[in-house]
Design a protein around this motif. Structure first.
Motif, PDB file in Angstrom:
ATOM      1  N   VAL A 199     -15.199   3.676   9.480  1.00 23.14           N
ATOM      2  CA  VAL A 199     -14.227   3.546  10.561  1.00 23.14           C
ATOM      3  C   VAL A 199     -13.150   4.595  10.335  1.00 23.14           C
ATOM      4  CG1 VAL A 199     -14.617   1.100  11.051  1.00 23.14           C
ATOM      5  CG2 VAL A 199     -12.882   1.747   9.386  1.00 23.14           C
ATOM      6  N   THR A 200     -12.564   5.008  11.412  1.00 22.47           N
ATOM      7  CA  THR A 200     -11.465   5.951  11.338  1.00 22.47           C
ATOM      8  C   THR A 200     -10.534   5.709  12.517  1.00 22.47           C
ATOM      9  OG1 THR A 200     -10.852   8.279  11.064  1.00 22.47           O
ATOM     10  CG2 THR A 200     -12.666   7.806  12.601  1.00 22.47           C
ATOM     11  N   ILE A 235      -9.608  -4.307  10.777  1.00 19.52           N
ATOM     12  CA  ILE A 235      -8.534  -5.269  11.079  1.00 19.52           C
ATOM     13  C   ILE A 235      -7.203  -4.867  10.454  1.00 19.52           C
ATOM     14  CG2 ILE A 235     -10.113  -7.210  11.441  1.00 19.52           C
ATOM     15  CD1 ILE A 235      -9.178  -8.290   8.697  1.00 19.52           C
ATOM     16  N   CYS A 236      -7.218  -3.907   9.559  1.00 13.05           N
ATOM     17  CA  CYS A 236      -5.972  -3.423   8.965  1.00 13.05           C
ATOM     18  C   CYS A 236      -5.259  -2.424   9.866  1.00 13.05           C
ATOM     19  CB  CYS A 236      -6.248  -2.798   7.601  1.00 13.05           C
ATOM     20  SG  CYS A 236      -6.834  -3.992   6.384  1.00 13.05           S
ATOM     21  N   MET A 246       0.192   4.946   8.894  1.00 11.22           N
ATOM     22  CA  MET A 246       0.454   3.738   8.113  1.00 11.22           C
ATOM     23  C   MET A 246       1.139   4.104   6.809  1.00 11.22           C
ATOM     24  SD  MET A 246      -3.458   2.414   7.293  1.00 11.22           S
ATOM     25  CE  MET A 246      -4.272   2.230   8.835  1.00 11.22           C
ATOM     26  N   SER A 247       1.849   3.140   6.252  1.00 12.51           N
ATOM     27  CA  SER A 247       2.487   3.372   4.962  1.00 12.51           C
ATOM     28  C   SER A 247       1.413   3.622   3.909  1.00 12.51           C
ATOM     29  CB  SER A 247       3.334   2.163   4.558  1.00 12.51           C
ATOM     30  OG  SER A 247       2.496   1.066   4.236  1.00 12.51           O
ATOM     31  N   ARG A 248       1.814   4.259   2.834  1.00 14.15           N
ATOM     32  CA  ARG A 248       0.876   4.516   1.734  1.00 14.15           C
ATOM     33  C   ARG A 248       0.274   3.201   1.242  1.00 14.15           C
ATOM     34  NH1 ARG A 248       1.804   6.223  -4.537  1.00 14.15           N
ATOM     35  NH2 ARG A 248       2.285   4.035  -4.676  1.00 14.15           N
ATOM     36  N   ASN A 249       1.112   2.177   1.084  1.00 12.64           N
ATOM     37  CA  ASN A 249       0.610   0.893   0.576  1.00 12.64           C
ATOM     38  C   ASN A 249      -0.361   0.233   1.542  1.00 12.64           C
ATOM     39  OD1 ASN A 249       2.044   1.219  -1.769  1.00 12.64           O
ATOM     40  ND2 ASN A 249       3.755  -0.062  -1.120  1.00 12.64           N
ATOM     41  N   ARG A 250      -0.084   0.319   2.840  1.00  5.52           N
ATOM     42  CA  ARG A 250      -1.022  -0.263   3.809  1.00  5.52           C
ATOM     43  C   ARG A 250      -2.329   0.523   3.841  1.00  5.52           C
ATOM     44  NH1 ARG A 250       0.418  -0.184   9.628  1.00  5.52           N
ATOM     45  NH2 ARG A 250      -1.647  -0.204  10.486  1.00  5.52           N
ATOM     46  N   PHE A 251      -2.250   1.826   3.692  1.00  5.41           N
ATOM     47  CA  PHE A 251      -3.453   2.662   3.637  1.00  5.41           C
ATOM     48  C   PHE A 251      -4.307   2.258   2.427  1.00  5.41           C
ATOM     49  CE2 PHE A 251      -5.729   6.459   2.192  1.00  5.41           C
ATOM     50  CZ  PHE A 251      -6.428   6.788   3.344  1.00  5.41           C
ATOM     51  N   SER A 308      -7.954   0.445   2.524  1.00  5.18           N
ATOM     52  CA  SER A 308      -9.095   1.033   1.820  1.00  5.18           C
ATOM     53  C   SER A 308      -9.756   0.042   0.870  1.00  5.18           C
ATOM     54  CB  SER A 308      -8.644   2.278   1.044  1.00  5.18           C
ATOM     55  OG  SER A 308      -8.169   3.267   1.923  1.00  5.18           O
ATOM     56  N   LEU A 309      -8.976  -0.820   0.232  1.00  2.00           N
ATOM     57  CA  LEU A 309      -9.504  -1.719  -0.801  1.00  2.00           C
ATOM     58  C   LEU A 309      -9.948  -3.094  -0.315  1.00  2.00           C
ATOM     59  CD1 LEU A 309      -7.129  -1.048  -3.826  1.00  2.00           C
ATOM     60  CD2 LEU A 309      -9.494  -0.298  -3.513  1.00  2.00           C
TER      61      LEU A 309
END
Length: 187
Positions: free
Chosen positions: A106-107, A89-90, A112-117, A121-122
């Protein structure tokens, strides 16, 4: 977001989605494992050590041996698929769900921005791992949440590896994308 269930991963990394590298030919590949089998082995061993460490913390919190065979253990297994859906969903674009090599993953090739990545992930590890385990640490009577958190945190070891690489290698204004079995970044 469009989720496409690809089914069993055949182990051929060339069958994984690709496409952004041609749009960003100067992107830098994360310094990470080249061999998916080595990657799986190392992360499974790290996950085991994390599991043992968290179990010891759990036992110390309840002042005795904690039973890991409870409803929380079953919930952690049931949460494996929802874990992947929280990653999915991200994504705003197409994301692919695979099964194989002892893991679900999933891949997608979305930039995406570093922060969204990092958030992507988290997120599942926070929802199914850290929050339930933290509640257990506050109130040890919630052993079901303790077991759910314990197993969910240790199962997220590959996600922490991605976060570690993003924090260590990608500038704050960097963008990330996945290409086959690797992750790339650019500014």
């Amino acid at each position: 977001m469009e989720l496409i269930v690809k089914g069993r991963f055949n182990g051929d990394v060339n069958s994984l989605p690709s496409g952004q590298l041609k749009n960003h030919p100067n992107a830098t590949c994360f310094k990470e494992f080249d061999n998916i089998n080595t990657f799986s082995l190392v992360l499974n061993i790290a996950s085991l050590f994390l599991l043992i460490g968290l179990y010891i913390l759990m036992c110390l919190r309840i002042h005795g041996l904690a039973s890991l065979f409870n409803t929380g253990t079953i919930l952690s297994i049931i949460c494996l698929l929802p874990h992947e859906f929280l990653h999915a969903i991200c994504f705003q674009e197409t994301v692919y769900l695979y099964i194989g090599k002892g893991i679900l993953f999933v891949t997608g090739t979305e930039v995406m921005s570093r922060n969204r990545f990092i958030f992507m992930s988290l997120l599942p590890n926070l929802v199914f791992g850290f929050i339930p385990f933290f509640i257990f640490l506050i109130d040890p009577s919630h052993t079901i949440l303790g077991a759910l958190g314990l197993f969910s945190i240790s199962a997220g070891i590959g996600d922490y590896y991605n976060v570690f690489n993003a924090l260590r290698q990608v500038p704050k204004n960097g963008k990330c994308f996945m290409e086959k079995q690797h992750t790339y970044w650019f500014v």
